[in-house]
Scaffold this motif. Structure first.
Motif, PDB file in Angstrom:
ATOM      1  N   SER A  54       6.427  -4.407  -0.945  1.00 56.08           N
ATOM      2  CA  SER A  54       6.503  -4.625  -2.392  1.00 56.08           C
ATOM      3  C   SER A  54       5.100  -4.631  -2.999  1.00 56.08           C
ATOM      4  O   SER A  54       4.898  -4.156  -4.111  1.00 56.08           O
ATOM      5  N   ALA A  55       4.108  -5.126  -2.237  1.00 61.11           N
ATOM      6  CA  ALA A  55       2.741  -5.126  -2.763  1.00 61.11           C
ATOM      7  C   ALA A  55       2.254  -3.696  -2.978  1.00 61.11           C
ATOM      8  O   ALA A  55       1.650  -3.384  -4.005  1.00 61.11           O
ATOM      9  N   ALA A  58       3.996  -1.976  -5.952  1.00 58.74           N
ATOM     10  CA  ALA A  58       3.847  -2.604  -7.276  1.00 58.74           C
ATOM     11  C   ALA A  58       3.248  -1.637  -8.298  1.00 58.74           C
ATOM     12  O   ALA A  58       3.583  -1.672  -9.473  1.00 58.74           O
ATOM     13  N   ARG A  59       2.382  -0.756  -7.814  1.00 62.98           N
ATOM     14  CA  ARG A  59       1.756   0.226  -8.689  1.00 62.98           C
ATOM     15  C   ARG A  59       2.765   1.223  -9.278  1.00 62.98           C
ATOM     16  O   ARG A  59       2.558   1.774 -10.350  1.00 62.98           O
ATOM     17  N   THR A  62       7.946  -1.121 -11.918  1.00 64.90           N
ATOM     18  CA  THR A  62       7.998  -2.290 -12.788  1.00 64.90           C
ATOM     19  C   THR A  62       9.413  -2.846 -12.669  1.00 64.90           C
ATOM     20  O   THR A  62      10.360  -2.230 -13.172  1.00 64.90           O
ATOM     21  N   SER A  69       8.533   2.775 -14.641  1.00 66.20           N
ATOM     22  CA  SER A  69       8.179   2.869 -13.218  1.00 66.20           C
ATOM     23  C   SER A  69       7.866   4.311 -12.850  1.00 66.20           C
ATOM     24  O   SER A  69       8.730   5.182 -12.949  1.00 66.20           O
TER      25      SER A  69
END
Ligand code: HEC
Length: 112
Positions: A54-55, A58-59, A62, A69
Protein backbone atom coordinates in the motif's frame (compact mmCIF):
# COMPACT_ATOMS: atom_id res chain seq x y z
CA UNK A 1 -37.45 -5.95 15.88
CA UNK A 2 -39.93 -4.88 13.26
CA UNK A 3 -40.03 -6.02 9.69
CA UNK A 4 -38.32 -2.93 8.35
CA UNK A 5 -35.38 -3.31 10.74
CA UNK A 6 -34.90 -6.89 9.59
CA UNK A 7 -34.77 -5.76 5.97
CA UNK A 8 -32.25 -3.06 6.76
CA UNK A 9 -30.03 -5.62 8.48
CA UNK A 10 -30.29 -8.06 5.59
CA UNK A 11 -29.47 -5.33 3.08
CA UNK A 12 -26.54 -4.15 5.19
CA UNK A 13 -25.03 -7.62 5.55
CA UNK A 14 -25.44 -8.30 1.82
CA UNK A 15 -23.61 -5.06 1.03
CA UNK A 16 -20.90 -5.98 3.51
CA UNK A 17 -20.29 -9.46 2.15
CA UNK A 18 -20.25 -8.05 -1.39
CA UNK A 19 -17.14 -6.02 -0.59
CA UNK A 20 -14.12 -7.13 -2.53
CA UNK A 21 -11.39 -8.95 -0.69
CA UNK A 22 -7.81 -8.02 -1.54
CA UNK A 23 -6.35 -11.52 -1.45
CA UNK A 24 -9.27 -13.19 -3.18
CA UNK A 25 -10.38 -10.58 -5.73
CA UNK A 26 -7.61 -8.05 -6.29
CA UNK A 27 -4.17 -9.50 -5.70
CA UNK A 28 -4.54 -12.19 -8.41
CA UNK A 29 -5.27 -9.49 -11.02
CA UNK A 30 -2.29 -7.37 -9.99
CA UNK A 31 0.01 -10.39 -9.63
CA UNK A 32 -0.80 -11.65 -13.10
CA UNK A 33 -0.67 -8.31 -14.90
CA UNK A 34 1.33 -5.76 -12.91
CA UNK A 35 3.78 -7.15 -10.35
CA UNK A 36 6.15 -8.31 -13.08
CA UNK A 37 7.00 -4.62 -13.65
CA UNK A 38 5.68 -3.02 -10.46
CA UNK A 39 6.49 -5.57 -7.80
CA UNK A 40 9.06 -6.42 -5.17
CA UNK A 41 11.89 -7.08 -7.63
CA UNK A 42 13.61 -3.69 -7.69
CA UNK A 43 15.79 -4.62 -10.69
CA UNK A 44 12.77 -5.09 -12.94
CA UNK A 45 10.67 -2.32 -11.42
CA UNK A 46 9.35 0.23 -13.93
CA UNK A 47 8.78 3.91 -13.24
CA UNK A 48 9.89 3.29 -9.64
CA UNK A 49 6.34 2.21 -8.92
CA UNK A 50 5.51 -0.82 -6.83
CA UNK A 51 1.94 -1.97 -6.52
CA UNK A 52 2.42 -4.92 -4.17
CA UNK A 53 2.41 -2.74 -1.03
CA UNK A 54 0.00 0.00 0.00
CA UNK A 55 2.93 2.35 0.66
CA UNK A 56 4.27 1.80 -2.84
CA UNK A 57 0.86 2.14 -4.45
CA UNK A 58 -0.02 5.34 -2.55
CA UNK A 59 1.38 7.37 -5.43
CA UNK A 60 -1.03 5.77 -7.89
CA UNK A 61 -4.12 5.28 -5.73
CA UNK A 62 -6.34 7.77 -3.91
CA UNK A 63 -8.54 5.49 -1.76
CA UNK A 64 -12.23 6.05 -2.48
CA UNK A 65 -11.51 8.01 -5.66
CA UNK A 66 -10.77 6.07 -8.84
CA UNK A 67 -11.08 9.32 -10.79
CA UNK A 68 -8.15 10.75 -8.84
CA UNK A 69 -6.06 7.55 -9.08
CA UNK A 70 -3.46 7.27 -11.83
CA UNK A 71 -3.74 3.48 -11.51
CA UNK A 72 -7.35 3.63 -12.67
CA UNK A 73 -6.57 6.25 -15.33
CA UNK A 74 -3.89 3.97 -16.75
CA UNK A 75 -5.87 0.71 -16.77
CA UNK A 76 -8.85 2.44 -18.39
CA UNK A 77 -6.92 4.67 -20.82
CA UNK A 78 -8.35 4.80 -24.34
CA UNK A 79 -4.92 5.45 -25.85
CA UNK A 80 -2.95 2.20 -26.15
CA UNK A 81 0.28 4.08 -25.41
CA UNK A 82 -1.08 5.15 -22.01
CA UNK A 83 -2.82 1.92 -21.08
CA UNK A 84 -1.45 -0.49 -18.48
CA UNK A 85 -0.36 -3.21 -18.79
CA UNK A 86 1.62 -2.08 -21.86
CA UNK A 87 0.58 -3.55 -25.20
CA UNK A 88 4.09 -4.98 -25.67
CA UNK A 89 3.75 -7.04 -22.48
CA UNK A 90 1.13 -9.19 -24.20
CA UNK A 91 -1.00 -8.85 -21.11
CA UNK A 92 -4.35 -7.15 -20.86
CA UNK A 93 -7.16 -6.70 -18.41
CA UNK A 94 -10.72 -7.79 -19.14
CA UNK A 95 -13.53 -5.28 -18.60
CA UNK A 96 -14.47 -7.25 -15.47
CA UNK A 97 -10.95 -6.92 -14.08
CA UNK A 98 -10.90 -3.15 -14.74
CA UNK A 99 -14.30 -2.89 -13.02
CA UNK A 100 -13.05 -4.93 -10.04
CA UNK A 101 -10.00 -2.69 -9.56
CA UNK A 102 -12.22 0.40 -9.83
CA UNK A 103 -14.54 -0.97 -7.19
CA UNK A 104 -11.66 -1.93 -4.92
CA UNK A 105 -10.42 1.69 -5.08
CA UNK A 106 -13.96 2.96 -4.40
CA UNK A 107 -14.13 0.69 -1.36
CA UNK A 108 -10.90 2.15 0.03
CA UNK A 109 -8.17 0.11 -1.70
CA UNK A 110 -7.32 -1.89 1.40
CA UNK A 111 -4.33 -4.22 1.18
CA UNK A 112 -4.27 -7.33 3.37
C1 HEC B 1 5.84 -4.87 -18.98
C2 HEC B 1 5.99 -3.99 -17.86
C3 HEC B 1 4.75 -3.37 -17.25
C4 HEC B 1 3.62 -3.99 -16.80
C5 HEC B 1 3.27 -5.48 -16.89
C6 HEC B 1 2.80 -2.96 -16.19
N1 HEC B 1 3.43 -1.75 -16.28
FE1 HEC B 1 2.79 0.02 -15.50
N2 HEC B 1 4.41 0.97 -16.25
C7 HEC B 1 5.41 0.38 -16.99
C8 HEC B 1 6.34 1.41 -17.47
C9 HEC B 1 7.57 1.16 -18.34
C10 HEC B 1 5.86 2.64 -16.97
C11 HEC B 1 6.47 4.03 -17.21
C12 HEC B 1 6.12 4.54 -18.58
C13 HEC B 1 4.70 5.03 -18.64
O1 HEC B 1 4.30 5.82 -17.80
O2 HEC B 1 3.98 4.58 -19.55
C14 HEC B 1 4.65 2.34 -16.22
C15 HEC B 1 3.89 3.28 -15.56
C16 HEC B 1 2.76 2.99 -14.80
C17 HEC B 1 2.03 3.97 -14.03
C18 HEC B 1 2.35 5.44 -13.91
C19 HEC B 1 3.45 5.57 -12.86
C20 HEC B 1 3.68 6.98 -12.41
O3 HEC B 1 3.34 7.30 -11.26
O4 HEC B 1 4.25 7.76 -13.18
C21 HEC B 1 0.99 3.31 -13.43
C22 HEC B 1 -0.07 3.90 -12.50
C23 HEC B 1 1.08 1.92 -13.84
N3 HEC B 1 2.18 1.76 -14.65
C24 HEC B 1 0.20 0.94 -13.44
C25 HEC B 1 0.24 -0.37 -13.90
C26 HEC B 1 -0.76 -1.35 -13.57
C27 HEC B 1 -1.97 -1.11 -12.70
C28 HEC B 1 -0.39 -2.50 -14.19
C29 HEC B 1 -1.14 -3.81 -14.24
C30 HEC B 1 -2.53 -3.74 -14.64
C31 HEC B 1 0.85 -2.24 -14.89
N4 HEC B 1 1.20 -0.93 -14.70
C32 HEC B 1 1.57 -3.19 -15.62
C33 HEC B 1 5.55 -0.97 -17.22
C34 HEC B 1 4.63 -1.95 -16.91
Amino acid sequence: MNCRTVWVLIAASAAYSARLDYNRDVRPILAENCFHCHGQDSKNRMAGLRLDTSAGAARAITPGKPGASSLYARISAEQPARRMPPVASNRSLTAEQVAALKRWIEEGAAYA
